[in-house]
Design a protein around this motif. Structure first.
Motif, short mmCIF file in Angstrom:
data_model
loop_
_atom_site.label_atom_id
_atom_site.label_comp_id
_atom_site.label_asym_id
_atom_site.label_seq_id
_atom_site.Cartn_x
_atom_site.Cartn_y
_atom_site.Cartn_z
N GLU A 35 36.69 -38.87 -46.23
CA GLU A 35 37.17 -39.01 -44.85
C GLU A 35 38.56 -39.63 -44.79
O GLU A 35 39.38 -39.26 -43.96
N TYR A 36 38.85 -40.57 -45.68
CA TYR A 36 40.19 -41.17 -45.70
C TYR A 36 41.24 -40.13 -46.11
O TYR A 36 42.34 -40.11 -45.57
N ARG A 37 40.87 -39.25 -47.07
CA ARG A 37 41.82 -38.19 -47.46
C ARG A 37 42.10 -37.27 -46.28
O ARG A 37 43.23 -36.86 -46.05
N HIS A 40 44.46 -38.91 -43.93
CA HIS A 40 45.81 -38.83 -44.46
C HIS A 40 46.45 -37.50 -44.10
O HIS A 40 47.60 -37.43 -43.65
N GLU A 41 45.67 -36.42 -44.25
CA GLU A 41 46.16 -35.09 -43.86
C GLU A 41 46.48 -35.02 -42.38
O GLU A 41 47.36 -34.28 -41.96
N LEU A 42 45.75 -35.81 -41.59
CA LEU A 42 45.94 -35.79 -40.13
C LEU A 42 47.07 -36.72 -39.68
O LEU A 42 47.29 -36.90 -38.49
N GLY A 43 47.75 -37.34 -40.63
CA GLY A 43 48.92 -38.15 -40.26
C GLY A 43 48.70 -39.65 -40.22
O GLY A 43 49.58 -40.40 -39.82
N VAL A 44 47.51 -40.10 -40.63
CA VAL A 44 47.26 -41.54 -40.69
C VAL A 44 47.75 -42.04 -42.05
O VAL A 44 47.31 -41.54 -43.08
N ASP A 45 48.68 -42.97 -42.06
CA ASP A 45 49.11 -43.46 -43.37
C ASP A 45 48.72 -44.91 -43.64
O ASP A 45 48.87 -45.38 -44.76
N TYR A 253 35.82 -40.76 -39.12
CA TYR A 253 37.13 -41.36 -38.80
C TYR A 253 38.09 -40.39 -38.11
O TYR A 253 38.92 -40.79 -37.32
N ALA A 254 37.95 -39.09 -38.43
CA ALA A 254 38.90 -38.12 -37.88
C ALA A 254 38.72 -37.94 -36.37
O ALA A 254 39.60 -37.41 -35.69
N TYR A 255 37.60 -38.43 -35.86
CA TYR A 255 37.30 -38.28 -34.43
C TYR A 255 38.45 -38.77 -33.55
O TYR A 255 38.81 -38.15 -32.55
#
Ligand SMILES: [Zn+2]
Length: 289
Positions: A35-37, A40-45, A253-255
């Motif tokens: 989910e963290y990966r 990251h793809e969704l722009g969360v750094d 998390y991506a929610y």
């Protein structure tokens, strides 16, 4: 740091002892990494992990997660709230607790990096107990000494104003103090009074619909945008249970990025405001002006 930051998460946490529920032991490393990966793809750094002493904090686990997923994870020092406070809190003075926090901020958490956040330090429902007050006193001393930011926990939003007023008696920059879980108060007037003290607040239980519908979070944020207050608001999900992750049927998390941000846009909240809550405010809180 120019991507999104989630300001209140727990990479791993274990409250299962007190809660007598193994779901509250979030230790599914591979599922979290997946989910963290995706995040990251969704722009969360950056993720601020506010798991502190007494909550099953595991700095090595979190550091490994950071290395393997590419997401920067800020780790925290401090103590949570009763009945989760470790014995150390009862046996030490506020000065001693402050010295311990300062050590973790300036020298490092054993097995982990230097702490970049004091939190989540909390109060019980409708009351700040003596032990909790001692932790707040220690946190104030540690923040004054090190310039570290503070992130609090309120129980369902209660005592948010008391916390803000308590912290305001110090010399701290309240713009770098976040009063957590204020969305759960469900009371926009109360939220306004907390904001008026100058602190930041967390709408950090996004997706916890059993406590508060997300439509209400969106409405509140619309109002606060119209009043020019979003420079003091940060967003997060506060996932703490295995059942919150997607492999167990939870929102994951991506929610926040994939579902909640579209709701904000649909409601007319501007890109600039979204950037404030997920980029600019976190940056200012973590790094200073
Ligand atoms: Zn909390």
């Amino acid at each position: 740091m120019s991507g999104y930051t989630l300001m209140h998460e727990h990479t791993t946490i274990n409250l299962s002892g007190v809660k007598k529920d193994m779901d509250c032991r979030l230790d599914c490393y591979e599922e979290t990494a997946k989910e963290y990966r995706r995040l990251h793809e969704l722009g969360v750094d950056t993720i601020v992990d506010v798991t502190c002493d007494g909550m099953g904090r595991d700095p090595e686990y979190v550091s490994r997660m950071e290395k393997e997923t590419g997401i920067h994870i800020v780790q925290s020092t401090g103590f949570y709230k009763e009945p989760f406070l470790p014995q150390r809190v009862y046996e030490s003075t506020a000065d001693e607790l402050a010295a311990w926090m300062i050590g973790e901020i300036t020298e490092g958490i054993p097995g982990g990096p230097k702490a970049g956040m004091i939190g989540e330090i909390g109060t019980s429902k409708n009351v700040m107990t003596d032990a909790e007050r001692k932790v707040f006193d220690a946190a104030i001393m540690a923040a004054e000494e090190t310039n570290a930011p503070i992130y609090t926990h309120t129980t369902l939003g209660t005592c948010g104003l008391e916390q803000a007023l308590y912290l305001r008696r110090s010399s701290l920059d309240l713009g770098r103090v976040v009063i957590g879980h204020m969305d759960l108060s469900g009371d926009l007037d109360y939220i306004r009074r907390v904001l008026a003290t100058g602190v930041c607040i967390g709408f950090d239980t996004v997706g916890k619909k059993a406590y508060l519908p997300d439509e209400t979070r969106v409405e509140f944020l619309q109002e606060l945008e119209a009043e020019g207050m979003l420079g003091q608001v940060v967003l997060s999900l506060d996932l703490t249970r295995k059942s919150h992750l997607t492999y167990k049927g939870g929102i994951g998390y991506a929610y926040l990025i994939e579902t909640f941000l579209p709701m904000l846009r649909e409601a007319g909240i501007s890109e600039k405001s979204i950037r404030k809550m997920l980029v600019d405010n976190p940056k200012r809180i973590l790094c200073g002006a």
